[in-house]
Design a protein around this motif. Structure first.
Motif, PDB file in Angstrom:
ATOM      1  N   VAL A   2       0.603  -0.997   0.066  1.00 41.13           N
ATOM      2  CA  VAL A   2      -0.012   0.137   0.310  1.00 41.13           C
ATOM      3  C   VAL A   2       0.894   1.344   0.349  1.00 41.13           C
ATOM      4  CG1 VAL A   2      -2.017   1.115   1.285  1.00 41.13           C
ATOM      5  CG2 VAL A   2      -1.488  -1.150   0.894  1.00 41.13           C
ATOM      6  N   HIS A   3       2.323   0.878   1.357  1.00 41.12           N
ATOM      7  CA  HIS A   3       3.078   2.590   1.227  1.00 41.12           C
ATOM      8  C   HIS A   3       3.215   2.653  -0.598  1.00 41.12           C
ATOM      9  CE1 HIS A   3       5.987   5.089   2.717  1.00 41.12           C
ATOM     10  NE2 HIS A   3       6.455   4.274   1.708  1.00 41.12           N
ATOM     11  N   GLU A   4       4.211   1.631  -1.105  1.00 41.71           N
ATOM     12  CA  GLU A   4       4.861   1.861  -2.473  1.00 41.71           C
ATOM     13  C   GLU A   4       3.861   2.608  -3.731  1.00 41.71           C
ATOM     14  OE1 GLU A   4       6.901  -0.769  -4.754  1.00 41.71           O
ATOM     15  OE2 GLU A   4       7.630  -2.417  -2.972  1.00 41.71           O
ATOM     16  N   VAL A   5       2.110   1.692  -3.538  1.00 41.53           N
ATOM     17  CA  VAL A   5       1.564   2.566  -4.268  1.00 41.53           C
ATOM     18  C   VAL A   5       0.370   4.352  -4.172  1.00 41.53           C
ATOM     19  CG1 VAL A   5      -1.353   2.076  -5.125  1.00 41.53           C
ATOM     20  CG2 VAL A   5       0.153   0.012  -5.065  1.00 41.53           C
ATOM     21  N   VAL A   6       0.637   3.809  -3.136  1.00 44.67           N
ATOM     22  CA  VAL A   6       0.651   5.776  -2.693  1.00 44.67           C
ATOM     23  C   VAL A   6       1.432   6.712  -3.175  1.00 44.67           C
ATOM     24  CG1 VAL A   6       0.226   7.295  -0.283  1.00 44.67           C
ATOM     25  CG2 VAL A   6      -0.878   4.943  -0.517  1.00 44.67           C
ATOM     26  N   ASN A   7       2.464   6.221  -2.584  1.00 41.30           N
ATOM     27  CA  ASN A   7       4.246   6.818  -3.441  1.00 41.30           C
ATOM     28  C   ASN A   7       3.379   7.103  -4.531  1.00 41.30           C
ATOM     29  OD1 ASN A   7       5.888   8.513  -1.336  1.00 41.30           O
ATOM     30  ND2 ASN A   7       5.363   6.068  -0.063  1.00 41.30           N
ATOM     31  N   GLY A   8       3.067   5.665  -5.630  1.00 39.07           N
ATOM     32  CA  GLY A   8       3.165   6.207  -6.663  1.00 39.07           C
ATOM     33  C   GLY A   8       2.596   7.541  -7.276  1.00 39.07           C
ATOM     34  N   ASP A  11     -12.564  10.117   1.278  1.00 35.07           N
ATOM     35  CA  ASP A  11     -11.658  11.397   0.990  1.00 35.07           C
ATOM     36  C   ASP A  11     -10.783  11.000   2.323  1.00 35.07           C
ATOM     37  OD1 ASP A  11     -12.082  13.178  -1.005  1.00 35.07           O
ATOM     38  OD2 ASP A  11     -13.254  14.388   0.201  1.00 35.07           O
ATOM     39  N   SER A  12      -9.392  10.239   1.941  1.00 37.25           N
ATOM     40  CA  SER A  12      -8.455  10.227   2.919  1.00 37.25           C
ATOM     41  C   SER A  12      -6.928  11.237   3.012  1.00 37.25           C
ATOM     42  CB  SER A  12      -7.906   8.299   2.912  1.00 37.25           C
ATOM     43  OG  SER A  12      -7.225   8.137   3.253  1.00 37.25           O
ATOM     44  N   ASP A  13      -6.601  11.381   4.219  1.00 38.79           N
ATOM     45  CA  ASP A  13      -5.668  11.606   4.524  1.00 38.79           C
ATOM     46  C   ASP A  13      -4.478  11.374   4.135  1.00 38.79           C
ATOM     47  OD1 ASP A  13      -7.158  14.421   5.391  1.00 38.79           O
ATOM     48  OD2 ASP A  13      -6.962  13.879   6.933  1.00 38.79           O
ATOM     49  N   ALA A  14      -3.577  12.078   3.623  1.00 35.47           N
ATOM     50  CA  ALA A  14      -1.986  10.924   3.396  1.00 35.47           C
ATOM     51  C   ALA A  14      -0.812  12.411   4.137  1.00 35.47           C
ATOM     52  CB  ALA A  14      -1.332  11.009   2.094  1.00 35.47           C
ATOM     53  N   GLY A  15       0.641  12.092   4.660  1.00 36.51           N
ATOM     54  CA  GLY A  15       1.294  12.979   4.878  1.00 36.51           C
ATOM     55  C   GLY A  15       2.304  12.829   4.559  1.00 36.51           C
ATOM     56  N   ILE A  16       3.616  13.456   3.926  1.00 37.45           N
ATOM     57  CA  ILE A  16       4.493  13.383   3.131  1.00 37.45           C
ATOM     58  C   ILE A  16       5.783  13.424   4.621  1.00 37.45           C
ATOM     59  CG2 ILE A  16       4.393  16.087   2.661  1.00 37.45           C
ATOM     60  CD1 ILE A  16       5.593  14.634   0.219  1.00 37.45           C
ATOM     61  N   VAL A  17       6.699  13.091   4.532  1.00 37.52           N
ATOM     62  CA  VAL A  17       7.706  13.332   5.393  1.00 37.52           C
ATOM     63  C   VAL A  17       9.384  12.575   4.885  1.00 37.52           C
ATOM     64  CG1 VAL A  17       9.215  12.379   7.333  1.00 37.52           C
ATOM     65  CG2 VAL A  17       6.772  11.880   7.075  1.00 37.52           C
ATOM     66  N   GLY A  41      10.244  13.802   1.685  1.00 40.24           N
ATOM     67  CA  GLY A  41       9.405  14.337   0.449  1.00 40.24           C
ATOM     68  C   GLY A  41       9.148  12.655   0.459  1.00 40.24           C
ATOM     69  N   ARG A  42       9.060  12.140   0.983  1.00 43.67           N
ATOM     70  CA  ARG A  42       8.362  10.477   0.988  1.00 43.67           C
ATOM     71  C   ARG A  42       6.930  10.452   1.557  1.00 43.67           C
ATOM     72  NH1 ARG A  42       8.818   5.690  -2.102  1.00 43.67           N
ATOM     73  NH2 ARG A  42       8.773   4.203  -0.877  1.00 43.67           N
ATOM     74  N   TYR A  43       5.891   9.960   0.931  1.00 43.59           N
ATOM     75  CA  TYR A  43       4.621  10.164   1.840  1.00 43.59           C
ATOM     76  C   TYR A  43       4.552   8.716   2.590  1.00 43.59           C
ATOM     77  CZ  TYR A  43       4.116  12.597  -2.644  1.00 43.59           C
ATOM     78  OH  TYR A  43       4.288  14.285  -3.614  1.00 43.59           O
ATOM     79  N   PHE A  44       3.275   9.173   3.016  1.00 43.60           N
ATOM     80  CA  PHE A  44       3.250   7.766   3.980  1.00 43.60           C
ATOM     81  C   PHE A  44       1.798   8.034   4.188  1.00 43.60           C
ATOM     82  CE2 PHE A  44       3.945  11.418   7.007  1.00 43.60           C
ATOM     83  CZ  PHE A  44       2.250  11.003   8.280  1.00 43.60           C
ATOM     84  N   GLY A  82      -7.214  14.996   2.134  1.00 38.28           N
ATOM     85  CA  GLY A  82      -8.056  14.414   1.367  1.00 38.28           C
ATOM     86  C   GLY A  82      -7.499  14.281   0.336  1.00 38.28           C
ATOM     87  N   ALA A  83      -6.113  13.594   0.123  1.00 39.99           N
ATOM     88  CA  ALA A  83      -5.249  13.849  -0.778  1.00 39.99           C
ATOM     89  C   ALA A  83      -5.758  11.982  -1.319  1.00 39.99           C
ATOM     90  CB  ALA A  83      -4.067  13.514  -0.381  1.00 39.99           C
ATOM     91  N   LEU A  84      -6.182  10.827  -0.652  1.00 35.60           N
ATOM     92  CA  LEU A  84      -6.389  10.417  -1.702  1.00 35.60           C
ATOM     93  C   LEU A  84      -7.417  10.313  -2.044  1.00 35.60           C
ATOM     94  CD1 LEU A  84      -3.493   7.498   0.240  1.00 35.60           C
ATOM     95  CD2 LEU A  84      -4.106   7.896  -2.002  1.00 35.60           C
TER      96      LEU A  84
END
Length: 306
Positions: free
Chosen positions: A74-80, A126-132, A134-137, A300-302
């Motif tokens: 899931v982490h990989e797909v979200v970053n893509g 809608d689901s929030d995401a985060g970025i650390v 330069g990498r998304y989580f 709401g990034a996702l």
């Protein structure tokens, strides 16, 4: 974020190494479901990073993605997806050791057949995401003992019968007993200093930042976290002697740690963590190391099917 209007022609990505490689049931369910989806495409990954590349290309085409795998997949797909600046429908069929985002944040079904159907036809939210750095989580990132636990868990998964809560609880005990002396000195700044910040370095057992209530296969670290409120939930646990920390473990696991003197909760839109020396971080179970981390929420990034 640009939202894609396309709801058909999904790409289904299956990680054959998820669930210790026991993916025959998930594979069979997906093939049965795809029999009625003439426009859907299916692919199994062969290497780390491939799911991210596939999701990126599919998002650029404005097509939905369905991922069958664990938190790392899931982490990989979200970053893509997020690297394209687009929102596309994302379906998740949980098939990993922890499945914190799928099971505990989104409340997706544990039954694989029900999860497959939900991934194709569930309501879009809608689901929030985060970025650390330069990498998304999507679900969590943390610094301290729990990040060391994630590093250790990556190789302890190879031990027979070590999965799910048994894996994470067992690894936690191991790290408490043999790695507790590495608890880091950290400095935390919230919302660029608008909120109360630590002006000096302080020793912590951990700092855990989440969109959902759990991480580590069900540890209820931020029990009231809401994945769609536009805020990061932060739990800090100050250093205490090891015997005390061992007593805290089951309390934290159950999410009953709000009144403990070592524990402080925050909510923030952004934060910065500084360390006196390189320290491990885990993002959705994936690990790296640095001396400073800058993070912010992406409201709401996702666009996820539940």
């Amino acid at each position: 974020m640009e939202t894609s209007p396309s709801l058909d022609n999904p790409l289904v990505i299956l990680n054959p190494t998820a669930n210790r490689g026991n993916m025959n049931q998930h594979r069979s369910l997906i093939h049965s479901r795809l029999a009625g989806e003439s426009q859907a495409d299916y692919i199994e990954t062969t290497r780390q990073g491939e799911a991210q590349e596939l999701a990126m290309q599919t998002a650029k085409e404005g097509r939905p993605v369905i991922i069958v795998g664990g938190d790392g997949s899931v982490h990989e797909v979200v970053n893509g997806i997020l690297s394209t600046g687009r929102r596309i429908p994302l379906g998740i069929v949980p098939a990993g050791s922890g499945n914190d985002y799928a099971w505990h944040t989104l409340k997706l079904p544990h039954d694989p057949a029900a999860a497959v159907e939900r991934a194709f036809t569930g309501q879009l939210v809608d689901s929030d995401a985060g970025i650390v750095n330069g990498r998304y989580f999507v679900n969590s990132f943390s610094v301290g003992l729990d990040a060391d636990i994630a590093v250790a868990a990556s190789w302890m998964k190879k031990i027979p019968f070590m999965s799910g809560s048994r894996l994470y609880y067992g690894t936690t005990i191991k790290q408490l007993l043999f790695g507790y002396h590495r608890c880091p000195w950290l400095k935390l700044t919230l919302d660029g200093g608008e909120q109360a910040s630590e002006s000096a370095f302080k020793r912590y057992i951990l700092m855990a930042i989440t969109n959902g209530p759990t991480y580590g296969a069900g540890f209820r670290i931020n029990p009231t976290a809401d994945y769609s409120d536009g805020l990061l939930d932060i739990c800090t646990i100050s250093y205490s002697p090891l015997p005390r920390a061992l007593k805290l473990l089951p309390v934290v696991q159950k999410g009953e740690h709000a009144d403990l003197p070592e524990v402080t909760f925050f909510r923030a839109r952004s934060l910065q963590i500084e360390s006196q020396k390189p320290v491990n971080i885990q993002m959705d179970g994936e690990t790296t190391s640095a001396t400073s981390y800058d993070a912010k929420i992406l409201p709401g990034a996702l666009w996820v099917r539940v």
